[in-house]
Design a protein around this motif. Structure first.
Motif, PDB file in Angstrom:
ATOM      1  N   ILE A  83       0.792  -1.109   0.056  1.00 24.39           N
ATOM      2  CA  ILE A  83      -0.202  -0.219  -0.249  1.00 24.39           C
ATOM      3  C   ILE A  83       0.841   1.256   0.027  1.00 24.39           C
ATOM      4  O   ILE A  83       0.636   2.167  -0.723  1.00 24.39           O
ATOM      5  N   TYR A  84       1.893   1.028   0.886  1.00 23.36           N
ATOM      6  CA  TYR A  84       2.762   2.454   0.978  1.00 23.36           C
ATOM      7  C   TYR A  84       3.488   2.738  -0.292  1.00 23.36           C
ATOM      8  O   TYR A  84       3.570   3.709  -0.901  1.00 23.36           O
ATOM      9  N   PHE A  85       4.028   1.590  -1.138  1.00 25.22           N
ATOM     10  CA  PHE A  85       4.682   1.673  -2.228  1.00 25.22           C
ATOM     11  C   PHE A  85       3.696   2.207  -3.375  1.00 25.22           C
ATOM     12  O   PHE A  85       4.170   3.154  -3.940  1.00 25.22           O
ATOM     13  N   ALA A  86       2.588   1.640  -3.560  1.00 22.41           N
ATOM     14  CA  ALA A  86       1.606   2.201  -4.387  1.00 22.41           C
ATOM     15  C   ALA A  86       1.363   3.723  -4.387  1.00 22.41           C
ATOM     16  O   ALA A  86       1.413   4.515  -5.190  1.00 22.41           O
ATOM     17  N   MET A  87       1.054   4.265  -3.037  1.00 24.57           N
ATOM     18  CA  MET A  87       0.700   5.561  -2.511  1.00 24.57           C
ATOM     19  C   MET A  87       2.034   6.395  -2.975  1.00 24.57           C
ATOM     20  O   MET A  87       1.866   7.612  -3.787  1.00 24.57           O
ATOM     21  N   ALA A  88       3.149   5.963  -2.662  1.00 22.09           N
ATOM     22  CA  ALA A  88       4.475   6.708  -2.814  1.00 22.09           C
ATOM     23  C   ALA A  88       4.753   6.926  -4.350  1.00 22.09           C
ATOM     24  O   ALA A  88       5.011   7.832  -4.927  1.00 22.09           O
ATOM     25  N   PHE A  89       4.580   5.896  -5.172  1.00 22.58           N
ATOM     26  CA  PHE A  89       4.560   5.776  -6.598  1.00 22.58           C
ATOM     27  C   PHE A  89       3.608   6.737  -7.220  1.00 22.58           C
ATOM     28  O   PHE A  89       4.045   7.439  -8.171  1.00 22.58           O
ATOM     29  N   SER A  90       2.453   6.754  -6.776  1.00 32.43           N
ATOM     30  CA  SER A  90       1.337   7.317  -7.356  1.00 32.43           C
ATOM     31  C   SER A  90       1.601   8.697  -7.011  1.00 32.43           C
ATOM     32  O   SER A  90       1.353   9.833  -7.909  1.00 32.43           O
ATOM     33  N   PHE A  91       2.083   9.254  -5.785  1.00 31.13           N
ATOM     34  CA  PHE A  91       2.313  10.687  -5.637  1.00 31.13           C
ATOM     35  C   PHE A  91       3.677  11.205  -6.356  1.00 31.13           C
ATOM     36  O   PHE A  91       3.743  12.357  -6.753  1.00 31.13           O
TER      37      PHE A  91
END
Length: 122
Positions: A83-91
């Motif tokens: 979840i954190y990786f997906a959010m960081a990548f999207s950001f």
């Protein structure tokens, strides 16, 4: 704004009660969280107003967190690293898009605008 601060303050109080047994630490946590929210609410609000796609990104983050919480409620554990990786990548992608939009002054026109011929009598 004040209502949102109160809601987050109550959330901080409940979290602090669950984590700490010292009253002073709980009070300091609540005061610090309210102070930070008050200090950064204006600049963050202006940034989101200037970049409406960030608002959509934040809403999608809330949706992801909600789905993960529901999945956890049904006993299906989703690793937080994903979840954190997906959010960081999207950001990061959104920040690159914002930076690119600042460089491009005008939109790209792929064709000449179509204007039908006018038959005006002279």
């Amino acid at each position: 704004m004040v209502v949102i601060d109160l809601v987050f303050s109550l959330d901080s109080i409940v979290t602090a009660i669950g984590m700490v047994s010292h009253l002073g630490v709980m009070v300091a946590a609540v005061v610090a969280s309210v102070g930070l929210m008050m200090a950064f609410a204006g600049p963050i609000g202006e940034f989101v107003s200037e970049h409406p796609t960030v608002k959509m990104l934040a809403l999608s983050f809330l949706l992801v967190v909600g789905v993960v919480l529901i999945a956890d409620g049904f006993g299906h554990h989703v690793p937080k690293g994903y979840i954190y990786f997906a959010m960081a990548f999207s950001f990061m992608v959104e920040m690159l898009n914002i930076r690119l939009r600042k460089r491009v002054a005008a939109p790209v026109n792929l064709r000449e605008p179509y204007a039908p011929p006018t038959d005006t009598p002279s």
